[in-house]
Design an enzyme around this catalytic site. Structure first.
Site, short mmCIF file in Angstrom:
data_model
loop_
_atom_site.label_atom_id
_atom_site.label_comp_id
_atom_site.label_asym_id
_atom_site.label_seq_id
_atom_site.Cartn_x
_atom_site.Cartn_y
_atom_site.Cartn_z
N MET A 160 -46.04 89.99 73.00
CA MET A 160 -47.48 90.16 72.80
C MET A 160 -48.20 90.47 74.11
SD MET A 160 -48.39 87.19 70.06
CE MET A 160 -48.19 87.43 68.29
N GLU A 215 -16.02 71.26 81.60
CA GLU A 215 -15.07 71.72 82.61
C GLU A 215 -14.86 73.22 82.46
OE1 GLU A 215 -12.47 67.56 82.75
OE2 GLU A 215 -11.45 69.46 82.33
N ARG A 231 -29.73 65.88 72.78
CA ARG A 231 -30.13 67.01 71.91
C ARG A 231 -31.59 66.89 71.49
NH1 ARG A 231 -24.13 66.54 69.23
NH2 ARG A 231 -23.16 67.85 70.83
N SER A 254 -12.94 73.62 79.30
CA SER A 254 -13.33 72.87 78.09
C SER A 254 -14.84 72.76 78.04
CB SER A 254 -12.70 71.47 78.09
OG SER A 254 -13.12 70.71 79.19
N SER A 295 -25.81 70.02 86.18
CA SER A 295 -27.21 70.01 86.61
C SER A 295 -27.42 68.96 87.69
CB SER A 295 -28.13 69.73 85.43
OG SER A 295 -28.08 70.77 84.49
N TYR A 346 -24.78 64.36 84.69
CA TYR A 346 -23.88 64.12 83.57
C TYR A 346 -22.72 65.10 83.69
CZ TYR A 346 -22.48 63.95 78.58
OH TYR A 346 -21.80 63.81 77.40
N GLU A 405 -25.93 70.99 75.84
CA GLU A 405 -25.97 69.80 74.97
C GLU A 405 -25.28 70.07 73.63
OE1 GLU A 405 -26.62 67.80 77.02
OE2 GLU A 405 -28.70 67.26 77.35
#
Length: 410
Positions: A367, A157, A272, A160, A188, A153, A393
């Site tokens: 932990m 840029e 999302r 941007s 990706s 996808y 996203e």
């Protein structure tokens, strides 16, 4: 084997030097099957099984050696996970957004980074399936659903990111082709994948000047930057995608000119939910790892599990996990049903789940003490892999803007 044992096994396979005798059945209060139909429980079990057998045993190696596990993903595609919410006539599974969330949560317990790439690939295939014409759907989707070919996808840029509508990559019409010039950042799969869903400017400034083109690897003028060195998500490569007089047929235009930004945003609504679901899987696994560590590790002559402070923190982690899961599944239903407020609910779910799940994973690492900072222990990888979910996203700051705008609009 009862399906409820599956997520327990899937997550605990990630433990190092943990005696089997100390492992427990998953507590019902955080059971991810709660409220699901029998059919949903069945494919959830398939996903948990795949995560425990095909992802978890290799998670650390893929991270350390930066291996893009194409064959493992193709095995996932054989189970229908290459086009989960894509229509069956082009090879998809035709499942709902809620079904998809359930599957990605389960897979993410085995390897969050790899599952996150699967979620991006699924988003790309859905965009082609939904906005492409019949010729485009049948040309691209079958090989993507089988993951014979992989998708990326391309929206962000160098100049941007959150301001996506200001993108500069241009596509000039020349006869029956477009000539692309510009670049995309943080992509990706970039360089290793085969199909690129690209947002580019065919018109004037702003969102209405943006269109969506599908490019294939090997197109003249298409090249890639160096492979980025990242904190996490190391089982998927990230590169810049560069267009230099890159010639693309007009027949590769998704929808009409000027519809690209709308296509990108509709894709991201589902993206999302998907990335929030990956966060749920990482947090679920981390809660189980913390539970196991508190039971086994002794300090001051008794198990850490006897310390009331740590009991309270574990209870808070479990509560936040379940709250995040409910919010994500509610948004998934809203998106599937086309509810008016679906986009806002997706933003709320992404904001809440990725923030809370990162906090859960980070607390699980704490932990573990010093052991949590060792790469021999899986919890640190969940922390590293999940951190970026608060950025991509749509950053969580942008998610807050979307929610606030909805609340304050007249």
């Amino acid at each position: 084997m009862a399906w409820r044992a599956v997520p327990r096994v899937g997550a605990l396979l990630l433990l190092r030097r943990r005696p089997a005798a100390g492992r427990r059945r998953i507590a019902s209060c955080i059971d991810p099957s709660a409220g699901l139909t029998e059919e949903q429980k069945e494919f959830q079990k398939v996903a948990f099984d795949f995560a425990s057998k095909e992802l978890a045993p290799h998670m650390a190696e893929w991270d350390e050696k930066e291996i893009f596990p194409v064959e493992a993903m193709r095995k996932a595609a054989q189970l229908g996970f290459g086009g989960i919410y894509v229509k069956p006539d082009v090879g998809g599974s035709g499942l709902s957004r809620l079904d998809t969330s359930i599957i990605f949560e389960a897979l993410s317990t085995g390897c969050t980074s790899t599952t996150a790439y699967l979620s991006i690939h699924n988003m790309c295939v859905w965009m082609i399936d939904t906005f492409g014409n019949e010729e485009q759907r049948h040309r691209f989707c079958p090989s993507l659903c089988s993951m014979e070919k992989l998708a990326s996808y391309c929206l962000t840029e160098p100049g941007s990111g959150s301001d996506a509508a200001s993108l500069l990559t241009s596509a000039k019409r020349k006869g029956d082709t477009y000539v692309l010039n510009g670049s995309k950042a943080f992509i990706s799969g970039g360089g290793d994948t085969d199909v690129y869903v690209v947002m580019c400017r065919t018109g004037g400034p702003g969102p209405k000047g943006i269109s969506c083109l599908v490019l294939e690897k090997g197109t003249p003028g298409l090249s890639f930057g160096k492979k980025e060195k990242k904190v996490g998500w190391n089982s998927q490569p990230t590169r810049a995608v560069i267009f230099e007089d890159c010639v693309v047929p007009v027949s590769n235009l998704l929808g009409a000119e000027g519809e690209g930004f709308n296509i990108a945003m509709k894709g991201l609504n589902g993206g999302r939910i998907n990335i929030a679901s990956c966060s749920l899987g990482a947090a679920h696994a981390s809660v189980l790892l913390a539970q196991e560590h508190l039971t086994v590790r002794k300090q001051f002559g008794e198990p850490l599990a006897n310390n009331q402070y740590l009991q309270f923190r574990l209870a808070e982690m479990a509560t936040r996990l379940v709250a995040a899961r409910l919010m994500v599944r509610n948004a998934a239903r809203a998106l599937q049903e086309g509810q008016k407020d679906a986009a806002v609910l997706c933003s709320m779910a992404k904001l809440f789940a990725t923030d809370e799940c990162f906090a859960i994973c980070n607390q699980a690492l704490q932990m573990h003490g010093g052991y949590g900072y060792l790469k021999d222990y899986a919890v640190q990888q969940f922390v590293r892999d999940i951190r970026v979910h608060q950025i991509l996203e749509g950053t969580n700051e942008v998610m807050r803007m979307i929610v606030a705008r909805n609340l304050l609009q007249e």
